[in-house]
Design a protein around this motif. Structure first.
Motif, PDB file in Angstrom:
ATOM      1  N   LEU A  23       0.832  -1.201   0.000  1.00  0.00           N
ATOM      2  CA  LEU A  23       0.000   0.000   0.000  1.00  0.00           C
ATOM      3  C   LEU A  23       0.868   1.254   0.000  1.00  0.00           C
ATOM      4  CD1 LEU A  23      -2.725  -1.050   2.600  1.00  0.00           C
ATOM      5  CD2 LEU A  23      -2.949  -1.007   0.111  1.00  0.00           C
ATOM      6  N   GLY A  24       1.969   1.201   0.752  1.00  0.00           N
ATOM      7  CA  GLY A  24       2.887   2.337   0.785  1.00  0.00           C
ATOM      8  C   GLY A  24       3.542   2.592  -0.557  1.00  0.00           C
ATOM      9  N   MET A  25       3.826   1.527  -1.291  1.00  0.00           N
ATOM     10  CA  MET A  25       4.370   1.684  -2.643  1.00  0.00           C
ATOM     11  C   MET A  25       3.372   2.401  -3.545  1.00  0.00           C
ATOM     12  SD  MET A  25       6.245  -1.913  -3.484  1.00  0.00           S
ATOM     13  CE  MET A  25       7.865  -2.333  -2.805  1.00  0.00           C
ATOM     14  N   ALA A  51       0.863  -1.611 -12.800  1.00  0.00           N
ATOM     15  CA  ALA A  51       1.045  -2.272 -14.089  1.00  0.00           C
ATOM     16  C   ALA A  51       2.291  -1.750 -14.786  1.00  0.00           C
ATOM     17  CB  ALA A  51      -0.182  -2.037 -14.968  1.00  0.00           C
ATOM     18  N   ASN A  52       3.175  -2.681 -15.137  1.00  0.00           N
ATOM     19  CA  ASN A  52       4.426  -2.375 -15.853  1.00  0.00           C
ATOM     20  C   ASN A  52       5.426  -1.565 -15.033  1.00  0.00           C
ATOM     21  OD1 ASN A  52       3.577  -3.708 -18.262  1.00  0.00           O
ATOM     22  ND2 ASN A  52       2.306  -1.921 -18.736  1.00  0.00           N
ATOM     23  N   ILE A  53       5.212  -1.473 -13.746  1.00  0.00           N
ATOM     24  CA  ILE A  53       6.204  -0.867 -12.856  1.00  0.00           C
ATOM     25  C   ILE A  53       7.236  -1.932 -12.491  1.00  0.00           C
ATOM     26  CG2 ILE A  53       6.567   0.084 -10.539  1.00  0.00           C
ATOM     27  CD1 ILE A  53       5.340   2.080 -12.448  1.00  0.00           C
ATOM     28  N   CYS A 110      20.491  -1.968 -10.285  1.00  0.00           N
ATOM     29  CA  CYS A 110      19.464  -2.349 -11.244  1.00  0.00           C
ATOM     30  C   CYS A 110      18.568  -1.157 -11.578  1.00  0.00           C
ATOM     31  CB  CYS A 110      18.595  -3.472 -10.674  1.00  0.00           C
ATOM     32  SG  CYS A 110      19.409  -5.077 -10.638  1.00  0.00           S
ATOM     33  N   ALA A 111      18.320  -0.958 -12.849  1.00  0.00           N
ATOM     34  CA  ALA A 111      17.388   0.080 -13.274  1.00  0.00           C
ATOM     35  C   ALA A 111      15.965  -0.369 -12.926  1.00  0.00           C
ATOM     36  CB  ALA A 111      17.522   0.328 -14.767  1.00  0.00           C
ATOM     37  N   CYS A 112      15.269   0.414 -12.121  1.00  0.00           N
ATOM     38  CA  CYS A 112      13.934   0.044 -11.677  1.00  0.00           C
ATOM     39  C   CYS A 112      13.178   1.302 -11.263  1.00  0.00           C
ATOM     40  CB  CYS A 112      13.993  -0.951 -10.516  1.00  0.00           C
ATOM     41  SG  CYS A 112      14.886  -0.349  -9.069  1.00  0.00           S
ATOM     42  N   ASP A 113      11.881   1.157 -11.080  1.00  0.00           N
ATOM     43  CA  ASP A 113      11.072   2.261 -10.567  1.00  0.00           C
ATOM     44  C   ASP A 113      11.144   2.322  -9.046  1.00  0.00           C
ATOM     45  OD1 ASP A 113       9.675   3.223 -13.101  1.00  0.00           O
ATOM     46  OD2 ASP A 113       9.192   1.077 -13.119  1.00  0.00           O
ATOM     47  N   ILE A 114      11.061   1.141  -8.420  1.00  0.00           N
ATOM     48  CA  ILE A 114      11.059   1.060  -6.956  1.00  0.00           C
ATOM     49  C   ILE A 114      12.099   0.045  -6.500  1.00  0.00           C
ATOM     50  CG2 ILE A 114       9.689   0.554  -4.901  1.00  0.00           C
ATOM     51  CD1 ILE A 114       7.170   1.109  -6.541  1.00  0.00           C
ATOM     52  N   ARG A 127      13.510   5.491  -8.680  1.00  0.00           N
ATOM     53  CA  ARG A 127      12.831   6.746  -8.348  1.00  0.00           C
ATOM     54  C   ARG A 127      12.313   6.739  -6.919  1.00  0.00           C
ATOM     55  NH1 ARG A 127       8.105   7.330 -10.957  1.00  0.00           N
ATOM     56  NH2 ARG A 127       7.958   5.205 -11.779  1.00  0.00           N
ATOM     57  N   ILE A 128      12.057   5.528  -6.403  1.00  0.00           N
ATOM     58  CA  ILE A 128      11.414   5.367  -5.100  1.00  0.00           C
ATOM     59  C   ILE A 128      12.114   4.255  -4.333  1.00  0.00           C
ATOM     60  CG2 ILE A 128       9.274   4.669  -3.929  1.00  0.00           C
ATOM     61  CD1 ILE A 128       7.774   5.760  -6.420  1.00  0.00           C
TER      62      ILE A 128
END
Length: 349
Positions: free
Chosen positions: A157-159, A173-175, A230-234, A255-256
């Protein structure tokens, strides 16, 4: 080690060192604060390199529990018990029975439960000597892996809240999420993320756990040393603490940061480093509070459905932290500390 200075550094109320010759028990019990209520925090068993390491860990973890309870609006303080040694180095039942006797002498100032290296069966033995224990057989938090699942649920939920803060959309989706650590909480988190359509990158020191995640969720596996780059969003730290430090932060390509591990920042300055780097950091004791929230719910006599709803408040708490960070121009870690300290200050003389 100068014990008074160590206590003053974390502003701890009480440090108890106990030993029992017959069982071989050596335990550190740290009580950081009872301002809001009894100190609540699990008992971990670990083979520390030195006694000083055990004491520092107990004090730091206890402080984290105080802040976790305060920021989550719980009427409990923070404590932690640390049993020193390998599980195979002494008679386990004798050790935990002796621990129960020592906890009983604190007369309710500290309530223990399971943590790293301890089990429901250990808490059953502690219960033979004291009532100041949770996570025993038949309790809500000992049902299946409810505590671990609720911790993962809170992180999930925090994500979503962090994504909303970052770009105005909370869709998974796709994150791409890089999960470091696939223990119970990390594994439950992967299940939530996969179900929501996220792409997973995973790592763990246990190869079988990694293979399971690859097979079940189509995750990409990387070596533990390579997860930071690693390249990632979170990036989701779900293993040991102090992993956000001078060495790892420059490697990050996310980013997060939002994960279940405790004490993720090696030092206070590292929260500022993340802020300066433009990385949104979900303070660990805010986002990973699901476990302590359901423990408190059980102690207060609530059922599973109420406990789950209380975990869902993590999103609102995290939003409050993010807004304070923006409005005051401070790191999210500092904003979370300020929120917790404000609640503590309202009950202090």
């Amino acid at each position: 080690m100068e014990l008074w200075k160590a206590m003053e550094l974390d502003n701890a109320e009480q440090l108890v060192l106990c030993q029992d010759r017959n069982s071989g028990l050596k335990v550190v019990i740290a009580i950081h604060s009872t301002s809001l209520g009894p100190a609540l925090g699990g008992c971990r068993m670990w083979d520390y390199a030195t006694e000083e390491d055990a004491i520092r860990d107990a004090l730091r973890l206890a402080k984290g529990m105080t802040y976790k309870c305060a920021v989550s609006g719980l009427s409990y303080g923070g404590g932690k018990a640390v049993v020193m040694g390998r599980p195979d180095s002494f008679r386990r039942k004798d050790v935990f029975r002796a621990l129960g006797r020592f906890i009983e002498t604190l007369r309710g100032r500290y309530v223990t439960g399971i943590d790293l290296g301890t089990t429901v069966q250990d808490m059953d033995v502690v219960r033979l000597e004291t009532g100041y224990v949770t996570d025993t057989t038949g309790s809500l938090c000992a049902t299946g892996d409810f505590t671990a699942e609720m911790t993962a649920y809170g992180v999930f939920l925090g994500m979503n809240q962090s994504l909303m803060q970052d770009n105005g959309s909370n869709t998974m989706a796709n994150i791409t999420v890089a999960v470091q650590g696939l223990g119970k909480v990390g594994s439950f988190l992967c299940r939530y993320l996969h179900g929501a359509g996220a792409r997973l990158i995973v790592t763990d020191v246990d190869d079988q756990r990694v293979r399971n995640a690859v097979q079940q969720y189509g995750a990409a596996a990387v070596h533990p040393d390579h997860i930071y780059a690693c390249a990632c969003d979170i990036f989701a730290p779900c293993a040991l603490g102090a992993i956000l430090n001078d060495s790892t932060i420059p490697q990050l390509q996310c980013r997060i940061i939002a994960g279940a591990a405790n004490n993720q920042l090696a030092e206070e300055k590292h929260g500022i480093m993340l802020n300066d780097a433009g990385i949104l950091y979900a303070p660990d004791y805010v986002i990973n509070a699901g476990g302590i929230i359901v423990t408190a719910a059980e102690l207060n006599g609530y059922d599973e459905s109420i406990a789950r709803r209380q975990v869902e408040r993590i999103s609102a708490t995290l939003s409050t932290v993010y807004q304070a960070s923006l409005s005051e121009g401070i790191a999210t870690s500092a904003a979370a500390d300020k929120l917790a300290e404000q609640r503590l200050s309202r009950v202090l003389p």
